[in-house]
Design a protein around this motif. Structure first.
Motif, PDB file in Angstrom:
ATOM      1  N   VAL C 122       0.836  -1.211   0.000  1.00 55.18           N
ATOM      2  CA  VAL C 122       0.000   0.000   0.000  1.00 55.18           C
ATOM      3  C   VAL C 122       0.860   1.246   0.000  1.00 55.18           C
ATOM      4  O   VAL C 122       2.041   1.209   0.348  1.00 55.18           O
ATOM      5  N   ASP C 123       0.251   2.349  -0.394  1.00 52.16           N
ATOM      6  CA  ASP C 123       0.943   3.650  -0.471  1.00 52.16           C
ATOM      7  C   ASP C 123       0.885   4.308   0.906  1.00 52.16           C
ATOM      8  O   ASP C 123      -0.122   4.919   1.272  1.00 52.16           O
ATOM      9  N   GLY C 124       1.960   4.183   1.653  1.00 53.99           N
ATOM     10  CA  GLY C 124       1.971   4.687   3.025  1.00 53.99           C
ATOM     11  C   GLY C 124       1.989   6.197   3.112  1.00 53.99           C
ATOM     12  O   GLY C 124       1.845   6.755   4.204  1.00 53.99           O
ATOM     13  N   SER C 125       2.149   6.884   1.980  1.00 55.00           N
ATOM     14  CA  SER C 125       2.184   8.341   2.072  1.00 55.00           C
ATOM     15  C   SER C 125       0.811   8.892   2.435  1.00 55.00           C
ATOM     16  O   SER C 125       0.688  10.026   2.855  1.00 55.00           O
ATOM     17  N   GLN C 126      -0.232   8.088   2.264  1.00 56.31           N
ATOM     18  CA  GLN C 126      -1.560   8.498   2.718  1.00 56.31           C
ATOM     19  C   GLN C 126      -2.059   7.421   3.678  1.00 56.31           C
ATOM     20  O   GLN C 126      -2.776   6.500   3.276  1.00 56.31           O
ATOM     21  N   PRO C 127      -1.678   7.542   4.937  1.00 56.72           N
ATOM     22  CA  PRO C 127      -1.874   6.435   5.883  1.00 56.72           C
ATOM     23  C   PRO C 127      -3.327   6.007   6.013  1.00 56.72           C
ATOM     24  O   PRO C 127      -3.601   4.815   6.136  1.00 56.72           O
ATOM     25  N   THR C 129      -5.838   6.138   3.787  1.00 58.52           N
ATOM     26  CA  THR C 129      -6.212   5.340   2.630  1.00 58.52           C
ATOM     27  C   THR C 129      -5.492   3.997   2.670  1.00 58.52           C
ATOM     28  O   THR C 129      -6.080   2.953   2.357  1.00 58.52           O
ATOM     29  N   ALA C 130      -4.226   4.026   3.059  1.00 58.34           N
ATOM     30  CA  ALA C 130      -3.432   2.803   3.098  1.00 58.34           C
ATOM     31  C   ALA C 130      -4.088   1.769   3.999  1.00 58.34           C
ATOM     32  O   ALA C 130      -4.212   0.596   3.628  1.00 58.34           O
TER      33      ALA C 130
END
Lengths: 367, 572, 364
Positions: C122-127, C129-130
């Motif tokens: 997952v894209d951790g830059s948007q926790p 959403t992640a």
């Protein structure tokens, strides 16, 4: 050149010496750095959970022990009746209430699938949803412990990898985003005041009868918001890296280049507001009316993906939306130049359109 | 007869100021007469009036208003603050109703009172108009009407006539005069000394102290025998005045038509007329002393005549065409014509005065002439260049000073000067020298680091002039530049202007002070968007009544009345 | 107190409100914008999230699982051959996660030996959403795998809002923001305006008392705020589909008590600073931002650092938001309303006392 230089010096001095401008320049960034960074988290921690346990068996005790041991759970409140449970939810004493009845222990003992009920406060649906996730995970692991036979036979069925932010630290998202927010707040308010202030104080005509040309006046007025934006950007960059430990993985050159473009697009919007306002009050309200939607549609408050399609289209005109992608990318994802450019050119268009509109309006509204 | 208000031994000091705003001041206001309160800027007039209303509290001394403490009898006090206190987003009628209710006017009397006031102020036609849309003179009348809505026993007026044209000013005076019969007491603060002259008694404040109290004639009397009127001299009247003012024997001087009027320091000791180049045909005759003479004399006399600013000012080379030109200037806003076919041809070294009632189109004309407004038709030019093309180059050749203090209040004096030096393109190596020279000329040294907004009014005005002439422009535009400024500072200002004109600078000026109009070579009178008369001050006076000895103010009013009569005759 | 003077002043204030575009802007346009943004723009409900799917195996079970992802209502799936191919997409933010079904996935299933796990990136830059992506992806897999029923499952029931619409808490929250803006910002502006324009001087020279003056400012803005709230409520129910399960009386009572505090704060600010611009900045910093951030509106107070949690106790909006959310989606729960209303009245009293302390009918 000399005229522009005089204009720039004057604008800088006016911004720094005006106590009101100082107020808008200094307070918001500092406040945001502390309060925003720490307060604006969508994580749910320290939530209180009620437990209505009419079983009291070994299995339910095991579950409750695990529950109170969880680091996300704050207080565990013991409830004694359905009425108490209802009241605890209604009065928001607890966010969730777990119901364990006698059948639970009997089912576990008899190796039947056992169920735990949980009532969550739907008024805070986002938090409730996350809490439901936590509680489900606790239930699953307690189940696996109580009846090892039901556990997946070997190894996990899926492995989760958090790229770019291994521990899903919320502050890694918040701090880079704050650069977007603080720049928009400060650049828009400083720019919006610039022309309106001169109009209100009566110095505007003094400028117009001088040999200054329109572009010289406007360039002079663009410098203070640009510098304050660059200052804030740098302040947050340093604070993010040193105080909050957020990694910066991208290129600094790209960071500053795109920041300048972002600021130009904000200044263009602010300048439009300013040329349309007759008083500082109107400029203030105008800037406010632009800033709030711009930040809310940026993807900071809620992901752009979740918006209806038509609103996503509208948000393309919001420079904050584009810069948010760049900043998160440069901080956490080592975003390459090509991707940065793909998110920069819409801001170039916004800046070009708003600045030329402001220039034209300024000329038209001189009288 | 008991006093309507009495102030005895009152002192007041504000926290931020080193000097006392009021220093042991005593004053009485009597029913049935107008008491004048005069004095230079910052003398404490407003502070004193605010103490009488109860809005400020004195540090020491006693105050009685209508026999009670200030503020206790506010029902019976009419007060008109400097900015009139009107709600600009309320209509005339709504403003009146508000104050009627607040002051508890009997509902039964209301209709009659309103009808009377609207009649009296001639605002009947404008009842539904927003106060903010009224002209200065009408605002002033509405302010007065609000103060009078329930007939007060004490009327306090704080400089009600600043920025208001002579016609309105005179009407206001007549209105207040008409109230006296019913026993109202009036305290009238003013910077206009001709108004003060007509008061029953006058209190003269200077630096927080009362320096004169009594009938105005008494102050004038102190100058009796020291006034001479010079005519038949060689050369221009302005040159003569400037030289005369430089003489130690002369305390003050003004221009009156073709004559120069001087106040001598000692009776019978005139300056050496030969030394001031008055020529052989000079006639000197005694003239009547006025309140203004006493005022200036009491405050130590006016400034010397020679302007240090003019001395090293770049001499404007002779030129053939007009320095400022307006040809068929017309400005229309929608269906409304604000200025209609204005023609002016101003020579190098000439002072042209633009006069007219508030809202007559004077400002519109002025703004078109300095390039702030684009005319609907016609052209304006400075130094032969129109504003239409290459406007920046034209603007570099003019200096501009507006009625509202329009410098940067948050910038220091030095920073303001540096800014204007920069935008007017003065070469970097010469900037500092020029700024130093101006600072010296205008005695701004001790204020250099202060924010411009905090300067005393007189110094603000000096700074504004310094910024306007920093690039030594051959043309100066002055838009009510002396509005609200006291007589002494105005004299100094005009000495500089006279000096610059002698160097060949051309000046276009608008003003509501008719004594300033006398300094002009020619005057254009604008009324109802039309240029109704143009000529020298004496020509205008003759045009008005055939008598060159009348005051400029009388001429102004007579010409307006004539225009009205002509218009009515045409309409009939 | 003289009723006649108060009525005259209130009338005057009313005329000014109707003539002033900025007042109407804050009272009626800003609420529309905020409602609209929170109703449509800020949604925390994850809908179709774009993810990448790397299918390394072509076995039947692998294809079956891939099909499950493609059929899922939660995801829009983009197929790819390798993670390397999708990485730039994740960096660009065009997808929010990657699911990798490994090469040996099908085989191991068939042989029932060690199950090779699928990988969820997952894209951790948007926790936020992640977390959602991770949870839903695992859900899809679990549903597909249909393992033996787990020993313990959780039956979650969301009271008041079973469909978990974030609008249900965002729209009442937006109404709280609107009332804060009108109550505090507008009132702060209007008195400062009288100082700036010099009208207060003429007013104070009449018999008007300070009390009358303050009341004449409170009443119109109180009514204006209630009017604006009523407009927002109607829109919330009709356009945004938020239920109003409590009574209108309860809503009115909650709003009225909050306004005592908000108007009090506005009066205090303007009495203290006398300058429109500074007053508006202070109102923004002390009323708008706290109401947005520190009231529990979007961000859970319990998740904040302890110091900030204490700070939220002096934010009036904190005592409004729970009541508003309750009266809309839950109903009349007076045991929740009353303590909150009491706290708000307390704020009102404190602000009133402070205002009376700093204002005198004098220019000193």
């Amino acid at each position: 050149m000399q005229r522009i230089r005089a204009m720039i010096i004057k604008e800088l001095l006016a911004t720094v010496r005006d106590p009101r401008a100082r107020l808008t320049l200094i307070l918001p960034p500092l406040l945001q750095l502390v309060v925003f960074a720490l307060a604006t988290t969508l994580e749910v921690k320290n939530f209180d959970v009620g437990v209505l346990d009419t079983s009291g068996g070994a299995a339910s005790v095991a579950f409750e022990e695990r529950l109170s041991g969880s680091r996300n759970v704050g207080r565990v409140v013991r409830l004694h009746s359905a009425d108490e449970l209802r009241a605890a939810i209604d009065l928001q004493t607890v966010l969730a209430a777990v119901v364990i009845d006698q059948r639970f222990d009997r089912d576990v003992a008899a190796a039947r699938p056992a169920r735990i009920g949980v009532v969550l406060d739907g008024r805070r649906s986002n938090a409730a949803q996350i809490v439901a996730g936590y509680l489900g995970a606790i239930a699953a692991s307690v189940g696996a412990e109580l009846r090892p036979d039901t556990a997946p036979q070997a190894g996990p069925a899926s492995v989760l990898r958090n790229w770019f932010n291994p521990n899903l630290e919320y502050v890694w998202f918040t701090l880079p985003s704050l650069i977007v927010i603080i720049c928009s707040v400060s650049a828009l308010s400083v720019t919006a005041q610039s022309v309106a202030r001169e109009r209100e104080l009566g110095t505007f005509e003094q400028l117009l009868v001088s040999p200054l040309r329109t572009h010289e006046i406007l360039i002079g007025k663009m410098v203070p918001p640009m510098l304050s934006g660059l200052f804030n950007g740098t302040l947050y960059l340093v604070a993010a890296a040193t105080v909050y430990g957020v990694p910066f993985t991208g290129s600094l050159l790209l960071f500053y280049t795109s920041l300048v473009v972002y600021l130009l697009s904000l200044i263009g919007v602010g300048m439009l507001v300013s040329t349309l306002s007759r008083t500082q009050q109107q400029a203030f309200l105008g800037a406010f009316l632009v800033t709030v939607p711009a930040t809310l549609l940026s993807g900071y408050a809620g992901p752009v993906d979740n918006m209806p399609a038509w609103l996503q289209t509208i948000s393309l005109a919001d420079p904050c939306r584009h810069y948010l992608v760049i900043v998160l990318g440069l901080f956490l994802k080592a975003m390459p130049a090509r991707e940065v450019w793909l998110n920069t050119y819409p801001m170039v268009i916004i800046a070009a359109v708003t600045l030329s509109a402001a220039f034209w309006l300024f000329k038209a509204k001189k009288e | 007869m008991t006093d309507a208000a009495s102030v005895s031994d009152v002192s007041k000091r504000f926290a931020k100021s080193p000097q006392a705003a009021l220093d042991h001041v005593s004053l009485t206001v009597r029913p049935g007469e107008i008491t004048g309160l005069v004095g230079p800027d910052g003398a404490g007039k407003t502070t004193l009036i605010r103490i009488l209303t109860g809005l400020l509290h004195p540090d020491s001394g006693t105050v009685a208003v209508l026999g009670a403490a200030p503020g206790a009898r506010s029902v019976d006090i009419g007060y008109m603050p400097q900015r009139f206190g009107l709600y600009e987003d309320l209509s005339v009628q709504q403003n009146l109703s508000l104050y009627a209710e607040l002051r508890g006017l009997n509902r039964a009397e209301r209709a009659a009172a309103f009808a009377h006031l609207l009649e009296f102020t001639d605002l009947k036609r404008f009842q539904t108009r927003l106060a903010g849309d009224l002209s200065g003179g009408m605002k002033q009348k509405l302010g007065l009407a609000c103060a009078l809505v329930k007939t007060p026993r004490l009327l306090l007026l704080d400089e009600p006539s600043v920025g208001v044209d002579p016609v309105s000013r005179r009407e206001l005076w007549a209105m207040v005069q008409g109230l006296l019969g019913s026993g109202i007491a009036v305290l009238w603060a003013t910077a206009y000394l001709d108004e003060a002259e007509r008061c029953a008694r006058v209190f003269l404040l200077s630096e927080g102290k009362i320096v004169f109290a009594g009938p105005p004639a008494e102050l004038a009397k102190s100058c009796e025998g020291r006034i001479i009127r010079l005519t038949g001299f060689a050369g221009s009247r302005r040159d003569l005045l400037v030289r005369a003012l430089d003489q130690p024997e002369v305390a003050d001087g003004t221009i009156q038509g073709d004559a120069v009027r001087l106040l001598l320091r000692k009776a019978g000791v005139p300056p050496d007329f030969a030394k001031i180049g008055a020529g052989t045909a000079l006639r000197s005759e005694p003239a009547e002393a006025r309140f203004e003479d006493g005022f200036i004399d009491l405050l130590g006399g006016g400034p010397p005549g020679t302007s240090a600013l003019a001395q090293d000012y770049a001499k404007v080379p002779a030129q053939t065409g007009p320095a400022i030109l307006a040809a068929h200037l017309t400005k229309r806003f929608g269906s409304f014509t604000a200025a209609d076919d204005i023609n002016l041809d101003i020579r190098r070294g000439e002072i042209m005065g633009l006069l007219g009632p508030n809202g007559a189109g004077k400002s519109t004309t002025f703004k078109m002439m300095c390039g702030l407004l684009t005319p609907s038709s016609g052209t304006s030019a400075v130094g032969g260049h129109s504003f239409a093309g290459g406007a920046a180059a034209v603007r570099a050749r003019l200096g501009y000073m507006a009625q509202k203090f329009s410098l940067y209040g948050d910038l220091s004096v030095a920073q303001n000067l540096a800014f204007f030096a920069g935008i007017y393109g003065i070469r970097r190596d010469r900037q500092q020298a020029r700024i130093d020279a101006l600072v010296h000329i205008f005695a701004l040294e001790r204020y250099l680091a202060d924010n411009a907004a905090t300067l005393p009014l007189g110094y603000k005005q000096r700074l504004a002039l310094a910024c306007a002439v920093i690039h030594e422009p051959p043309v100066l535009f002055l838009d009510e530049a002396t509005s609200g400024v006291d007589p002494i500072n105005r004299r100094e200002f005009w000495c500089h202007i006279m000096g610059l004109v002698a160097r060949g600078v051309t000046v276009l000026v608008t003003t509501h002070f008719m004594d300033e109009a006398e300094y002009c070579d020619r005057i254009a009178l604008i009324y109802r968007a039309r240029q109704i008369a143009t000529g020298t001050p004496d020509e205008l006076k003759r045009l008005a009544s055939g008598d060159a000895d009348m005051t400029m103010e009388d001429a102004f009013i007579a010409l307006i009345a004539k225009a009205d009569a002509a218009r009515e005759a045409k309409a009939a | 107190m003289n009723l006649r003077r108060i009525v005259a002043l209130i009338e005057k204030e009313g005329v000014q409100i109707l003539r002033d575009p900025s007042t109407l802007l804050i009272a009626f346009v800003l609420p529309l914008i905020l409602l609209f943004l929170f109703g449509y723009g800020v949604s925390l409900d994850t809908g179709h999230t774009r993810i990448g799917l790397v299918l390394e195996s072509s076995s039947a079970p692998a294809l079956g699982l891939a099909q499950s992802f493609e059929n899922s209502a939660w995801f829009d799936v983009q197929l790819a051959r390798s993670v390397a191919e999708l990485r730039p997409e994740l960096v660009a933010g065009r997808i929010r996660g990657i699911v990798v079904i490994p090469l040996d996935f099908g085989e191991t299933e068939a042989r029932a030996v060690r199950a090779s796990p699928i990988e969820i990136i997952v894209d951790g830059s948007q926790p936020n959403t992640a977390s959602f992506v991770a949870a839903y992806a695992e859900g899809v897999r679990a549903a597909w795998a249909q393992p033996r029923p787990p020993a313990v499952t959780l039956d979650a029931r969301f009271t008041f809002n079973p469909e978990l619409r974030s609008r249900f808490f965002l729209v009442p929250g937006a109404i709280a923001i609107v009332m804060t803006m009108i109550g505090t910002l507008l009132t702060a502006l209007v008195i400062a305006r009288e100082w700036e324009r010099g009208t207060i001087e003429a007013l104070f020279a009449t018999p008007v008392t300070m009390g009358e003056f303050l009341i004449s400012k409170l009443v119109p803005y109180f009514l204006l705020a209630l009017g604006s709230m009523a407009m927002c409520t109607v829109l919330a129910v009709t356009v945004f589909g938020v239920p109003l399960r409590g009574s209108a009386w309860a809503l009115l009572a909650i709003a009225a008590t909050f306004l005592t505090s908000a108007l009090g704060q506005g009066l205090f600010i303007s009495a203290a600073v006398k300058n429109q611009f500074v007053a508006s900045q202070i109102a923004l910093l002390t009323a708008f931002l706290p109401a947005m951030l520190l009231s529990g509106f979007i961000f859970e107070i319990g998740s904040m650092p302890r110091a900030l949690q204490y700070l939220t106790r002096i934010v009036p909006a904190r005592y409004l938001i729970p009541s508003l959310q309750t009266v809309f989606v839950a109903g009349d729960i007076w045991r929740l309303f009353l303590p909150n209303m009491l706290a708000l009245l307390g704020f009102g009293a404190v602000f009133a006392a402070l205002t009376l302390r700093v204002t005198r009918k004098s220019l000193d």
